[in-house]
Design a protein around this motif. Structure first.
Motif, PDB file in Angstrom:
ATOM      1  N   SER A 110       0.820  -1.217   0.000  1.00 26.51           N
ATOM      2  CA  SER A 110       0.000   0.000   0.000  1.00 26.51           C
ATOM      3  C   SER A 110       0.852   1.264   0.000  1.00 26.51           C
ATOM      4  N   PHE A 111       2.132   1.139   0.392  1.00 26.75           N
ATOM      5  CA  PHE A 111       3.020   2.313   0.411  1.00 26.75           C
ATOM      6  C   PHE A 111       3.191   2.939  -0.970  1.00 26.75           C
ATOM      7  N   VAL A 112       2.931   2.167  -2.038  1.00 31.81           N
ATOM      8  CA  VAL A 112       3.165   2.698  -3.382  1.00 31.81           C
ATOM      9  C   VAL A 112       2.250   3.868  -3.703  1.00 31.81           C
ATOM     10  N   PHE A 113       1.135   3.999  -2.985  1.00 30.38           N
ATOM     11  CA  PHE A 113       0.207   5.088  -3.289  1.00 30.38           C
ATOM     12  C   PHE A 113       0.725   6.443  -2.817  1.00 30.38           C
ATOM     13  N   GLU A 114       1.872   6.443  -2.137  1.00 27.51           N
ATOM     14  CA  GLU A 114       2.561   7.708  -1.885  1.00 27.51           C
ATOM     15  C   GLU A 114       3.112   8.271  -3.191  1.00 27.51           C
ATOM     16  N   TYR A 115       3.365   7.368  -4.162  1.00 29.52           N
ATOM     17  CA  TYR A 115       4.017   7.765  -5.402  1.00 29.52           C
ATOM     18  C   TYR A 115       3.166   7.503  -6.644  1.00 29.52           C
ATOM     19  N   ILE A 116       2.047   6.845  -6.476  1.00 31.80           N
ATOM     20  CA  ILE A 116       1.216   6.453  -7.615  1.00 31.80           C
ATOM     21  C   ILE A 116      -0.206   6.944  -7.382  1.00 31.80           C
ATOM     22  N   ASP A 117      -0.692   7.796  -8.274  1.00 35.42           N
ATOM     23  CA  ASP A 117      -2.043   8.333  -8.145  1.00 35.42           C
ATOM     24  C   ASP A 117      -3.079   7.305  -8.586  1.00 35.42           C
ATOM     25  N   LYS A 118      -4.218   7.334  -7.920  1.00 34.10           N
ATOM     26  CA  LYS A 118      -5.350   6.495  -8.307  1.00 34.10           C
ATOM     27  C   LYS A 118      -6.320   7.320  -9.149  1.00 34.10           C
ATOM     28  N   MET A 119      -6.874   6.687 -10.175  1.00 32.01           N
ATOM     29  CA  MET A 119      -7.964   7.325 -10.907  1.00 32.01           C
ATOM     30  C   MET A 119      -9.304   6.799 -10.415  1.00 32.01           C
ATOM     31  N   LEU A 120      -9.353   5.496 -10.149  1.00 30.24           N
ATOM     32  CA  LEU A 120     -10.592   4.856  -9.756  1.00 30.24           C
ATOM     33  C   LEU A 120     -10.408   4.085  -8.449  1.00 30.24           C
ATOM     34  N   GLU A 121     -11.512   3.834  -7.785  1.00 27.67           N
ATOM     35  CA  GLU A 121     -11.519   2.990  -6.595  1.00 27.67           C
ATOM     36  C   GLU A 121     -12.323   1.727  -6.899  1.00 27.67           C
ATOM     37  N   PRO A 122     -11.897   0.588  -6.397  1.00 26.34           N
ATOM     38  CA  PRO A 122     -10.614   0.370  -5.713  1.00 26.34           C
ATOM     39  C   PRO A 122      -9.478   0.203  -6.709  1.00 26.34           C
ATOM     40  N   THR A 123      -8.283   0.579  -6.299  1.00 25.13           N
ATOM     41  CA  THR A 123      -7.067   0.291  -7.049  1.00 25.13           C
ATOM     42  C   THR A 123      -6.156  -0.514  -6.129  1.00 25.13           C
ATOM     43  N   ILE A 124      -5.851  -1.738  -6.543  1.00 28.51           N
ATOM     44  CA  ILE A 124      -5.209  -2.688  -5.641  1.00 28.51           C
ATOM     45  C   ILE A 124      -3.995  -3.328  -6.312  1.00 28.51           C
ATOM     46  N   PRO A 125      -2.813  -3.210  -5.703  1.00 28.35           N
ATOM     47  CA  PRO A 125      -1.636  -3.914  -6.251  1.00 28.35           C
ATOM     48  C   PRO A 125      -1.742  -5.406  -5.964  1.00 28.35           C
ATOM     49  N   TRP A 126      -1.521  -6.226  -6.989  1.00 26.43           N
ATOM     50  CA  TRP A 126      -1.648  -7.677  -6.780  1.00 26.43           C
ATOM     51  C   TRP A 126      -0.448  -8.466  -7.305  1.00 26.43           C
ATOM     52  N   GLY A 127       0.427  -7.820  -8.075  1.00 22.27           N
ATOM     53  CA  GLY A 127       1.579  -8.538  -8.593  1.00 22.27           C
ATOM     54  C   GLY A 127       2.709  -7.599  -8.960  1.00 22.27           C
ATOM     55  N   ILE A 128       3.905  -8.151  -9.055  1.00 26.54           N
ATOM     56  CA  ILE A 128       5.045  -7.412  -9.600  1.00 26.54           C
ATOM     57  C   ILE A 128       5.699  -8.285 -10.655  1.00 26.54           C
ATOM     58  N   THR A 129       6.351  -7.643 -11.601  1.00 25.49           N
ATOM     59  CA  THR A 129       7.077  -8.374 -12.628  1.00 25.49           C
ATOM     60  C   THR A 129       8.546  -8.498 -12.228  1.00 25.49           C
ATOM     61  N   ALA A 130       9.254  -9.299 -12.972  1.00 28.56           N
ATOM     62  CA  ALA A 130      10.679  -9.494 -12.694  1.00 28.56           C
ATOM     63  C   ALA A 130      11.483  -8.224 -12.891  1.00 28.56           C
ATOM     64  N   LEU A 131      10.913  -7.240 -13.578  1.00 29.34           N
ATOM     65  CA  LEU A 131      11.598  -5.967 -13.800  1.00 29.34           C
ATOM     66  C   LEU A 131      11.120  -4.886 -12.829  1.00 29.34           C
ATOM     67  N   GLY A 132      10.345  -5.290 -11.822  1.00 29.73           N
ATOM     68  CA  GLY A 132       9.940  -4.364 -10.773  1.00 29.73           C
ATOM     69  C   GLY A 132       8.680  -3.584 -11.051  1.00 29.73           C
ATOM     70  N   ASP A 133       8.068  -3.782 -12.211  1.00 28.65           N
ATOM     71  CA  ASP A 133       6.826  -3.075 -12.509  1.00 28.65           C
ATOM     72  C   ASP A 133       5.691  -3.650 -11.664  1.00 28.65           C
ATOM     73  N   ILE A 134       4.714  -2.815 -11.340  1.00 27.01           N
ATOM     74  CA  ILE A 134       3.643  -3.202 -10.428  1.00 27.01           C
ATOM     75  C   ILE A 134       2.352  -3.405 -11.214  1.00 27.01           C
ATOM     76  N   LEU A 135       1.675  -4.507 -10.938  1.00 27.64           N
ATOM     77  CA  LEU A 135       0.404  -4.813 -11.580  1.00 27.64           C
ATOM     78  C   LEU A 135      -0.728  -4.497 -10.617  1.00 27.64           C
ATOM     79  N   PHE A 136      -1.720  -3.780 -11.116  1.00 31.28           N
ATOM     80  CA  PHE A 136      -2.853  -3.350 -10.296  1.00 31.28           C
ATOM     81  C   PHE A 136      -4.159  -3.858 -10.887  1.00 31.28           C
ATOM     82  N   TRP A 137      -5.123  -4.071 -10.014  1.00 29.26           N
ATOM     83  CA  TRP A 137      -6.509  -4.236 -10.435  1.00 29.26           C
ATOM     84  C   TRP A 137      -7.231  -2.932 -10.140  1.00 29.26           C
TER      85      TRP A 137
END
Length: 205
Positions: A63-90
């Motif tokens: 959840s700390f990522v939302f200090e740096y990542i704006d949400k457009m819609l609710e809910p926005t939920i991180p559920w995965g990361i890739t091997a290159l560090g990118d974050i996957l959200f629902w």
């Protein structure tokens, strides 16, 4: 075969399970996240999937990522990361009056380029992973921008859970986009460091 069944079968003998998903996490997100992801949680747990490219994560620990990542819609939920560090959200759409044609989809925040791209709904993203055996990552590079991973995955040590391959120094901090600069780093620290350096990894303002 449905994408969820094929995903489970495809990963059954190769994924690395790190932990069961706690019951309270499943209950918390069961009516929020797609049923396909909940099924994977219940069947296989948190861990490393798709031959090391995908890690399923605990949303509450990211959840700390939302200090740096704006949400457009609710809910926005991180559920995965890739091997290159990118974050996957629902991204759901509880606030549909703001953007009635948006939401109910996965998107990737590219921490390397400080950008984002919509991928698909959950069934679609499982199909993307399923087809990696046919070089889908390269043919559809905009989905994951995974070419650097494909080029270095057999030359660097395999990732442990919570790690990713990150540019050192990070691109946002003046690093050069060269495979020689990809190192194994702690994923949370990598994202946090980039966020602190740029202020916003993904800025909607």
């Amino acid at each position: 075969m449905y994408p969820i069944n094929e995903f489970i079968e495809r990963n059954q003998s190769t994924y690395i399970k790190v932990a069961d998903v706690p019951k309270e996490i499943i209950v918390k997100y069961k009516n929020i996240l797609p049923k396909e992801l909940i099924c994977i949680w219940e069947t296989m747990g948190f861990g490393i999937y798709e031959n090391g490219f995908l890690q399923l994560i605990n949303p509450d620990e990211w959840s700390f990522v939302f200090e740096y990542i704006d949400k457009m819609l609710e809910p926005t939920i991180p559920w995965g990361i890739t091997a290159l560090g990118d974050i996957l959200f629902w991204e759901g759409n509880d606030n549909w009056t703001i953007a009635p044609d948006e939401g109910d989809r996965c998107f990737r925040v590219d921490v390397r380029k400080c950008d984002s791209i919509v991928i698909d709904n959950m069934e679609g993203i499982l199909n993307v992973f399923i087809n990696t055996k046919d070089n889908y990552f390269i043919a559809h590079k905009d989905y994951f921008d995974a070419k650097p991973y494909l080029e270095i995955k057999d030359t660097l040590p395999k990732l442990e859970y919570g790690q990713c391959y990150g540019y050192v120094p990070a691109l946002a901090m003046g690093g050069k986009k060269s495979n020689k600069n990809l190192k194994i780093v702690d994923a949370k620290t990598y994202v946090d460091m980039i966020g602190q350096a740029v202020g916003k990894i993904y800025d909607l303002s």
